[in-house]
Design a protein around this motif. Sequence first.
Motif, PDB file in Angstrom:
ATOM      1  N   VAL A   1      21.753 -33.375  11.702  1.00 62.17           N
ATOM      2  CA  VAL A   1      20.767 -34.620  11.526  1.00 62.17           C
ATOM      3  C   VAL A   1      19.388 -34.257  10.756  1.00 62.17           C
ATOM      4  CG1 VAL A   1      19.626 -36.777  12.568  1.00 62.17           C
ATOM      5  CG2 VAL A   1      21.928 -35.794  13.240  1.00 62.17           C
ATOM      6  N   GLN A   2      18.924 -32.983  11.606  1.00 56.27           N
ATOM      7  CA  GLN A   2      17.598 -32.468  11.416  1.00 56.27           C
ATOM      8  C   GLN A   2      17.203 -32.605   9.768  1.00 56.27           C
ATOM      9  OE1 GLN A   2      16.545 -31.328  14.670  1.00 56.27           O
ATOM     10  NE2 GLN A   2      14.835 -31.911  13.754  1.00 56.27           N
ATOM     11  N   ALA A   3      18.246 -32.128   9.106  1.00 53.86           N
ATOM     12  CA  ALA A   3      17.716 -31.906   7.483  1.00 53.86           C
ATOM     13  C   ALA A   3      17.303 -33.346   7.108  1.00 53.86           C
ATOM     14  CB  ALA A   3      19.263 -31.511   6.869  1.00 53.86           C
ATOM     15  N   ASP A   4      17.788 -34.346   7.435  1.00 55.49           N
ATOM     16  CA  ASP A   4      17.428 -35.727   7.016  1.00 55.49           C
ATOM     17  C   ASP A   4      16.378 -36.459   7.846  1.00 55.49           C
ATOM     18  OD1 ASP A   4      19.252 -35.624   4.674  1.00 55.49           O
ATOM     19  OD2 ASP A   4      20.867 -35.662   6.061  1.00 55.49           O
ATOM     20  N   LEU A   5      16.285 -35.729   8.916  1.00 52.67           N
ATOM     21  CA  LEU A   5      15.313 -36.388   9.814  1.00 52.67           C
ATOM     22  C   LEU A   5      13.883 -36.990   9.290  1.00 52.67           C
ATOM     23  CD1 LEU A   5      15.647 -37.450  12.501  1.00 52.67           C
ATOM     24  CD2 LEU A   5      14.552 -35.389  13.582  1.00 52.67           C
ATOM     25  N   GLY A   6      13.422 -36.144   8.525  1.00 49.87           N
ATOM     26  CA  GLY A   6      12.277 -36.865   7.777  1.00 49.87           C
ATOM     27  C   GLY A   6      12.073 -38.162   7.053  1.00 49.87           C
ATOM     28  N   THR A   7      13.221 -37.934   6.157  1.00 49.61           N
ATOM     29  CA  THR A   7      13.392 -39.224   5.660  1.00 49.61           C
ATOM     30  C   THR A   7      13.682 -40.324   6.523  1.00 49.61           C
ATOM     31  OG1 THR A   7      14.702 -37.848   4.005  1.00 49.61           O
ATOM     32  CG2 THR A   7      14.949 -40.109   3.422  1.00 49.61           C
TER      33      THR A   7
END
Length: 2047
Positions: A1450-1456
């Motif tokens: 999840v972390q990879a897309d958390l910013g978005t």
Amino acid sequence: MELAHSLLLNEEEYNQLGEYQKSEFIFEWLRFLEKLLPVTSRADIRENQKKLVEQLTSLLNNAPGPPTRRLVAKNLAVLYSTGDTFSVYQTIEKCNELIRSKDDSPSYLPTKLAAVVCLGYLYKKLGRILGNSFTDTVGNVLKAMKNAESQGRYEIMLSLQNILKGLGAVAIPCHRDIYKAARSCLTDRSMAVRCAAAKCLLELQNEAVFMWSTDLDSVVTLCFKSFEGSNYDVRLAVSKLLGTILARALTSKQTPASTKHNFRRISLEEVMELLGTGFLRGSSGFLRASGDMLKGTSSVSRDVRVGVTQAYVVFASTLGGQWLERNFSAFLSHILDLVSQSHPKAIQSQMDAIGCRRCVSFILRATVGGLLGEKAQIAAAKEICQAIWKLKKVVDAAMSDSNLETRITNADVTASQHVLVCALQELGSLIHGLGTTAAPLLQDSSTGVLEAVISVIIHPSISVRLTAAWCLRCIAVALPSYVSLLLDRCIERLSALKSSPEAVTGYSFAVAALLGAVKHCPLGIPHGKGKVIMTVAEELLCSASQNSRISVQRTQAGWLLIAALMTLGPAVVQHHLPRMLLLWKCVFPSSPKDLETEKTRGDSFTWQVTLEGRAGALCAIKSFVSHCAGLLTDEVVQRLLPPLPSAVDLLTQLSSICKSYGNSLKTSSTVYRHKLYELLAVLPPKTYEGSFCAVLKELVADLTIPDGQIDASTFLLPPLCHEDDLLLLGPLLQETDHRFIEEQLVLGNSVAGGSLEYDPYSIYEKVAKRDSIPKPLPPVLSVVSAATRLFGVIFSHIAETHRLQVLEQLLNSIKQTKGSRQQTVQLNVVSAFSTSLKHLANCKGSLGPEEVKRSALTLVMGALESNNPLLRCAAAECWARLAQVVSDSAFAAGLAQVSFDKLKSARDVVSRTGHSLALGCLYRYLGGIGSTQHLNACVGILYTLSQDSTSPDVQAWALHSLSLIVDLAGPLYHVHVEPTLSLILMLLLTVPPTYTEVHQSLGRCLNALITTLGPELQGSSATVSALRTSCLLGCAVMQDNPDCLVQAQAISCLQQLHMFAPRHVNLSSLVSCLCVNLCSSYLLLRRAVVACLRQLVQREAAEVSEYAVALVKESREDFTPVDINIREIGLEGALLGLLDKELDQRLCQDIKETLSHMLTSMAVEKLSFWLKLCKDVLAASADFNTVASIDTTQEEETAKVDDASILTSESDERFHPFSNPRWSTRVFAAECVCKIINQCENAGSAHFDITLAQERKQRDSRDDFLVLHLADLIRMAFMAATDHSDQLRLSGLQTLLIVVRKFAAVPEPEFPGHVILEQYQANVGAALRPAFAPETPPDVTAKACQVCSAWIASGVVSDPNDLRRVHQLLVSSLVKVQAGKEAQGQQYNESTSTMEILAVLKAWAEVYIVAVEKQKNASDAQNHSLKNTKSVEESYRDTSSSASGLLDLVQADLGTLSKLWLAALQDFALLILPSEYASQLPAEGGTFYTAETIENARPHYYNSWALILYATALWLTTTGFIVVDPDEGVTNLSRPVTPTTMCQDSSTRPSVKSPEDVNTDRFHLILGISVEFLCSPRSDAAMENIIACLHALQALFDVPWPRSKIGGDQELGVELLNVLHRLILTRESPDIQLAALEVVRLILFAAQEHVKEKRRSAEVDDGAAEKETLPEFGEGKDTGGLVPGKSLVFATLELCVCILVRQLPQLNPKLTCSPAVQSGKHLLLSEDGSRLVSAALVILSDVPAICSPEGSVSVLPTILYLIIGVLKETAVKLQDGQLPLTVAASLQALKGLLSSPMARAEKSRTAWTDLLRSALVTVLDCWDQDGLQQQRDEVSLLTAITVFILSSSPEVTTIECLQKRCIEKFKITLDSKDPFVQCKCYQLLHSIFQHPNKTVSYPYIHSLAPSIVRKLQETEKAKPENAAELQVIQEGIKVLTALIATAEEEHRAHLVACLLPILISFLLDENALGSATNATKNLHEFALQNLMQIGPQYSSVFKKLMSSSPTMKARLESAVKGNQESIKVKTAKHAKNPGKSSSIQLKTNFL
């Protein structure tokens, strides 16, 4: 009646009875005999046979009634077949004699008939045993037929049928004779005889080859003749005969026998040709048609055509679906040819053409729609397409020819139109039925379905254009993804071909039809389409006048588009309202003067255009009013009104305009009238009051000057009659399977029924319930119908004087006309008046003065005595409504009196039927006329009429009326029940079966009687049981009736009886009757069967199911094909099969409910059976699926490749119970699977635990568990989820979701650490993948997202690589979301993209929440295992790695994601604003919704906000509210992708917000949404949402920054607490309450931090030196007052009290005083209750910390009261000696309070001390007050006292009187008998003795140490028996050792001297050691160890003692020696662990 139950007739009893009772008695005996004979032993039968035969044959002479004679015959036959047969010839001879008898009197007739029936049954049962006697018998019977009347002919035909059935091929010598006789009967004038003859011939053709070979032509012609003048039953019977014979002729093989008959094979063409002649030329055959043709009338009567139509269907059904598939193209071309140019006769007039088209459509619908499976239907659709293309070519060729003239006269074009209409209509219906499974058909470019349909939209014929448009509409409803596409295409063509009249009308029809389809497509169309259409419409209207050639078409098209646009509803229309109102205003002249000038100016053409335009405008406004009621504000209504007077003016001028310009305007003016009437009828009458008179005048003219000779009765009246009364008028007005074609027979000869071309405006309207296509009537009829409706409205609103004039005018007009015209006028007038009475009754208006009533009476009275039965029926209803409106009992009685007088004097059928029905109807609206005399009079008259055997009609109407009275008179009727019941029975036993209408009315009467008796039927008294037997007897008679509708009545009567007296209904015979009729050809009978089943299975599903199967196993005769299925797949399977074939909506609904009830009660017991059923239905579709097979690219490992096999369906072609079920059936099966899972969940845990399930299955192999079928569940879900049908995909995904949720945690026993679902991950992935394909509809994708998140969150798969497959799908949809709402495809409504985006965000939120939770649990577990060293064995799966793996994903897309989540929440926050803030919403919509689709978007937000909120809160807390991107400017909460920055404009805001502001905004967003929701969650708000919201708040307050916000803002905190308080009050769920308490704790914690911080900063500022002057922080300031509503402390206390009092009501002082609550009764709280109480106590102990000293004093009493109250109420001994959870919590809370700094603060110290002393007294009092000593837990109270002693300041407890009482308690406890209590007491004293403050500990030591020493010394004598006693001694020793340590030097020696002897006394010598018990051994070791420690410590004392006592010394030494070795070992051990057992640690940890 019980006396009738014997093998032989009880004659003495019989002879004592009266005449009628005799027949009942006989019938009851025969019924009993029928059941008894098959089960009686042969010997018994032979013994009594002679007597029985005598008794039965003697009955023949007794003139038995129809049911009795049938039973006599059946019993005789059974008797001979089970007993001896030698006397059978005498019986047959006797019957023949009776038949030969010359007696022709009516009284002898029943005997003859009985003999005939008897012969039939004997031959049927015994057949060939009877040898050759049959020739004489048949000859005799046929001879008798020559002069028999109709009943005789009827019975003879049925008997011959039975004889043929029994004899089979033996009867060949008689076949010709029977055939001749039956031929004459087939055209008999009695309809019943025709039916019987058809049945006889049907039996005959089984053996008589000539019927379908040499004589085929004449049989066919005969059938055609038989159709003439037939009724519905005859058409059913004869069409069955005709269809079967033709099918037989086609399929028969050439046999040796048939070669003699110069037999030739007949081809399909010839068979079709034969049927075709009947359809086209009727029964006149091939030669006689000429005469009619010369007269110019249509030669084919409609009855024949409808009959032949049904025969076509029977023919195809008999040959079956597979035959139809093979021969479909030949069949289709023949059927379509029936309406083609090659038979101009059939379609010479428009009416004929419409009639023929209906028939053709019916044939296609019934065969293609009913017989073919989905695959074959797709093939059929392709064939139909080919046919359309062929015709298209013909038209094109004709159109391309030279000039316009030839084109219009070209016959080919006009002729092809009917074929095209039929083809298009069937294509539309086919695709509509296929739904989204038709997608491959439309994508197949070689067929070109859409091209074909669109190409004929510009056909020269209007009916083709309309049907093509309708076909497009069907395609759009079936495949919503095509709506926008087709709309664009049609609009584009419409704009391009503006100059062609055909294109303008054709494409405008298409657009209108598509707009009508939108409301059936939940996904809608883009909002912008409305604007485009409005523009096109305006252009068309404006350009209409430019080119006169297409003015009419453009005008009509423009208004049609606007009218259709209105159906899209207010959301779309409001944007175009101003433009539409402007057009409306312009279309009518603005003043009367303008209208005058118009009249003088125009010519006939301009008037036609004008009228078309105005009719269109009226239609558009009507559409607006009906579809957009929400927009009808006063202002809009005002703008609608101005043109109305002008429209009415034009109406009044129409006739003169028509006169001036000739007949060409007739149609347009009629249409204009119709549309104006329709509009006025939907507008509020107030709006056109001024025009009432003018309109009424026109209405009266329309009603009284009938246009031509149109018999309007049949379409105006049925809606006005009560539906129950319509049953009187025969099957034509009832619902049947053939209603679509039968309707034209009802409508009289001049009208064939409705058709689209009569009113193009109906193309966008909703279709009536039963129709597949709109069927507007011709304008002439529509006007009358609209006029009657409008008359009803206006008449009820005009002045009473005016009413009189109107009525008189109507009466005069009836008088002035003659003949059939008079009847038409009368019909119209009665319809209109009846409608006005309805309106008056609805608005509770009055009719007016006496004169008005009189005229009204005259009017209705005339109709009551009309020749038309339908009119009489409507008049009776009108009569009753009149009484209802006048509502004066005298008037009503007067009406009844009129009918009484008429009935007494009149002898004609007409007035007797009319007035008898009027009596019944009066009861319907007056709720039972109160007087008994009146009731007696009614009943008396109706009794007489119902026995009038000369006229069955009178009987039927009178009985029907009686049934109404029985139903409505209520309890008053009880006196009449018995006589009525005897009357009904007598009639049932005597009325001939040919009078079905009488039997049906009798059935209704019986039903009403059963309802009236109701639950009384259960009684056991003699009268009740006699009544009950009579009811059952009546039902039995009706069950035997040959008429299906009477059987339906019987079934519903039995259903009622079963409801009221279930024990008395014989379930097995009822079920058998139901199974036999399950597939009846009568819709009403099937409905009755299923309705009855639905009721039965609610109580006794298992029994019903067993009976059905048992019945088929022993299957006796007459079984229909469905029962073959029951044998294989049970009743459930048969019902599923029926559901698949059935087209009637109501019936389907009932079948579904029946199956659901069966499933609920039986699915768990018959699990495999149900799952197999569902699997068979779903698997039947698998071969149809060509799903993209799993791409194995991702699966390099070979092991996983075989997962691809999940897609290949089992290919073995074994018997399949369900061949090609429809998608709707498959959807139902998928829903059933979900229900089964649900049922299993309620049934027990073994269904979800594989180990348990396997164990229990081994124990009893019959047991069955769901978990053992997991593979099937997954497979079914997979098959459904990958189907072509979108509905099925949704159901499949739902099933998958449920399976994942329910089975996620089931472990796999063979691989520990794995779960059982893990092996199915490939299947799950494969099922989900297609749902993310680009062309998938958004609702499917949204559902799939939900499944994805559930799958990932379930933790089934832990390996990140395996998870990636499904995770990838979510990532791909996230990419789509980032593209923003602008990039979404323009296929559906914008709100669907909102739905999809939110589903994706919600799915991600769920995954993120689970990932965070897992990581938290993993880190907790790690910390825990670190504490407990690594003793916990490492679990096989390393939890932390999997959790972090999920988080990494999840972390990879958390910013978005976080930005998207915040944007979604911001949208939601705007959307939940109350409506008064609507103006503040951003004009262009939010991030994910557009302003126009705001209403549609709301539900999607409501669906997903809660999880998104929780996820956002978690994200914010993990970043600790710190992260704010430096480059992130204004667009902080919105996404960078979209230009929408939420309602920000640069002028009012600083361009960059500080991080603090951003954080504050986010904090308030989350808090605001939560508070808004929690304030008033709707009662249906999901638990998950409330929990998620509370979790979000918990997460929020878990970090310091938000806590500082809420700590610093007291009002906010109080508000939150109040909201939570309300939530706790309104929601019972413990989960919610616990979560809420956790939030309360955090808020309190925040407040504590805030107070501490303030105190700290104050100290720093003021310098520590001047502490005295410090201002007080905390609540209560320096007065100690708390303000409710403003005080955080008060709110907290309120909330805690609420929780505590709810769990422990005894705490409420108000209650405790009341006698209801006896104190001292202990309630053991539930586990949840204990958790709640403990949580509340934790909060309570924290409260003083946020008070000022004064404040703390004011809350302390409350807190202490509650804490001690809980302690008091819940201190109960538990078995294991554990402390109850609540006690532990209250002690912990107490400790927290006592050690509070406030207790020491100088301002509050004295008050605290006083209060704490009181609290201690309370605790001590608890002990004494209680009589229930044994229950009170001393340990808890003692511990509480100890807590006081240890934790509070000394001055609280050292006060003398208290100290004394405390010591007293310890003393008592030390003497306790319970070792556990003693032990505990020692431990507590241990801690008190060690208290550092001597003033506290010394008094205790002084008082208690001596008794301890004494007790230990006693142990020497009584050695410990068990571990518990041992522990007591050990604890005692420990206390003494502690004492020695604390004592002052000088006293130590004494103490050691006391201790050592005790220890030594515990030692054992070597010998004793061997034989000692465990306890004494352990004591010995313990003592030795202690001595080893003490000896060295106090060596001087030790030595002194040893020397003084040699015995002791010796004892010690021997012990030391004996234990030398073991001691070494043990001391080593004990050094590590100084002997405290862990339980003690736990118990004392809160001191």
